[in-house]
Design an enzyme around this catalytic site. Sequence first.
Site, PDB file in Angstrom:
ATOM      1  N   HIS A 174      -4.873   3.532   7.348  1.00 39.60           N
ATOM      2  CA  HIS A 174      -5.369   2.225   7.774  1.00 39.60           C
ATOM      3  C   HIS A 174      -4.159   1.391   8.208  1.00 39.60           C
ATOM      4  O   HIS A 174      -3.329   1.022   7.381  1.00 39.60           O
ATOM      5  CB  HIS A 174      -6.139   1.554   6.634  1.00 39.60           C
ATOM      6  CG  HIS A 174      -7.412   2.270   6.319  1.00 39.60           C
ATOM      7  ND1 HIS A 174      -7.907   2.397   5.045  1.00 39.60           N
ATOM      8  CD2 HIS A 174      -8.287   2.905   7.143  1.00 39.60           C
ATOM      9  CE1 HIS A 174      -9.042   3.085   5.101  1.00 39.60           C
ATOM     10  NE2 HIS A 174      -9.293   3.407   6.349  1.00 39.60           N
ATOM     11  N   GLU A 177      -2.436  -1.711   6.619  1.00 36.61           N
ATOM     12  CA  GLU A 177      -2.002  -1.616   5.219  1.00 36.61           C
ATOM     13  C   GLU A 177      -0.510  -1.266   5.171  1.00 36.61           C
ATOM     14  O   GLU A 177      -0.093  -0.172   4.776  1.00 36.61           O
ATOM     15  CB  GLU A 177      -2.902  -0.613   4.487  1.00 36.61           C
ATOM     16  CG  GLU A 177      -4.332  -1.148   4.424  1.00 36.61           C
ATOM     17  CD  GLU A 177      -5.396  -0.118   4.058  1.00 36.61           C
ATOM     18  OE1 GLU A 177      -6.596  -0.448   4.167  1.00 36.61           O
ATOM     19  OE2 GLU A 177      -5.045   1.003   3.664  1.00 36.61           O
ATOM     20  N   HIS A 266      -2.587   3.395   0.267  1.00 41.15           N
ATOM     21  CA  HIS A 266      -3.391   2.387   0.972  1.00 41.15           C
ATOM     22  C   HIS A 266      -3.102   0.992   0.435  1.00 41.15           C
ATOM     23  O   HIS A 266      -2.426   0.821  -0.575  1.00 41.15           O
ATOM     24  CB  HIS A 266      -4.886   2.671   0.749  1.00 41.15           C
ATOM     25  CG  HIS A 266      -5.404   3.803   1.568  1.00 41.15           C
ATOM     26  ND1 HIS A 266      -6.197   3.628   2.671  1.00 41.15           N
ATOM     27  CD2 HIS A 266      -5.229   5.137   1.436  1.00 41.15           C
ATOM     28  CE1 HIS A 266      -6.504   4.811   3.193  1.00 41.15           C
ATOM     29  NE2 HIS A 266      -5.931   5.746   2.455  1.00 41.15           N
ATOM     30  N   GLU A 342      -4.102   2.575  -4.279  1.00 38.45           N
ATOM     31  CA  GLU A 342      -4.363   1.280  -3.636  1.00 38.45           C
ATOM     32  C   GLU A 342      -3.401   0.221  -4.166  1.00 38.45           C
ATOM     33  O   GLU A 342      -3.298   0.015  -5.372  1.00 38.45           O
ATOM     34  CB  GLU A 342      -5.805   0.826  -3.904  1.00 38.45           C
ATOM     35  CG  GLU A 342      -6.867   1.723  -3.296  1.00 38.45           C
ATOM     36  CD  GLU A 342      -7.088   1.495  -1.799  1.00 38.45           C
ATOM     37  OE1 GLU A 342      -6.453   0.580  -1.223  1.00 38.45           O
ATOM     38  OE2 GLU A 342      -7.897   2.257  -1.219  1.00 38.45           O
TER      39      GLU A 342
HETATM   40 ZN    ZN Z   1      -7.015   1.798   3.294  1.00 42.50          ZN
END
Ligand code: ZN
Length: 382
Positions: A174, A177, A266, A342
Amino acid sequence: MTVTLSPVSIDCAFDAGNILLVDAGNPSRIHLNIRPDTHSGHFQWFHFKASGLTPGHTHAFSLDNASQSSYSAAWEGYQAVASYDQQNWFRVPTRYDGKALHFSLEPRETQAWFAYFEPYPRARHNQLIERASALPGVELLATGRSVEGRDIPLLRAGDGGAGKRKLWIIAQQHPGEHMAEWFMEGVIDRIQGNDATVQALLAVADLYLIPNMNPDGAAAGHLRTNARGKDLNRAWQDANIEHTPEVLFAQQQMKLYGVDLFLDAHGDEEIPHVFTAGCEGNPGYTDRIAALEERFRSTLCSVTRDFQTTHGYPRSKPGQANMTLACNAVGQAHDCLSLTLEMPFKDHDDAPDAVTGWSGERSKALGSAVIDTLAKLVAALR
Ligand code: ZN
């Protein structure tokens, strides 16, 4: 006395830039929109330069379309970052009124940069790859190509010797990010340091690293998708050369070399904590994998304050995993420990920092802590 302010100009025509000017008629309150990803409705990432600021005067900026963004609830409790030199980034007062996001700065310079998070520049990426490739025991193993033809380097630390564990870390599927590539820089810095822990780890394992999976999206200032508007972390069941060559490259290399552990870095817009998500919904999930997930989490908790296990995503029900996600697809295909890591856009509320919030520097430190964790875990992976 009335002070006439000079006009403020807004620019985003640079690496990872994203903003649309709505109205700069009043230099004290500039109205802006975030530009959606190309061929996609996603948006949340912003990054622009404001010039013509008046030092000592408070300039306010409003992102008028914030409520229509991909994760509008995430604006609650969020603070934008600013910088005068694109090196040191700090949080600025920010407020979400349910429609627009408002932030302000009383500048000490006539120009400043603003962003959703401290950007990881492509120029720095190029230097990182060059520096890593020159390290003893590290090689540029292969180079993938994005939709627009940008390089996707795969680095290997270790000699690829028979019987060694193969530990994969990929980042920034992504593209908004950016903390994910800061994390990779921390991993690579640690390898460069070559301390006793790194030496012990690399004696039994090789690290396969893809520091940036989505260079087109990052360059274009996207939040979520590549140049074709595809979310790479929803493409692990049908990756193809036309729409998602970035994922296809990673999958082909994993098939070629094998995977004993997979970590996908992420950023999360909403949750103000660092956390992992595992493979509990996979059809092939076993007690062995569950125990490895638990061991990874408890070990990482023991080496850094910047990780926790209380907050995170709801757990998938057995057999209900979304297999289009990298973590689930790789965990299933290679029957290995596989985690999404994350990091927050806001802060890690277990150890908050009022000046920087979560930052590039803290992402790097987490990368180093993950190396400690892998060293403690590697013997148990198979
Ligand atoms: Zn992500």
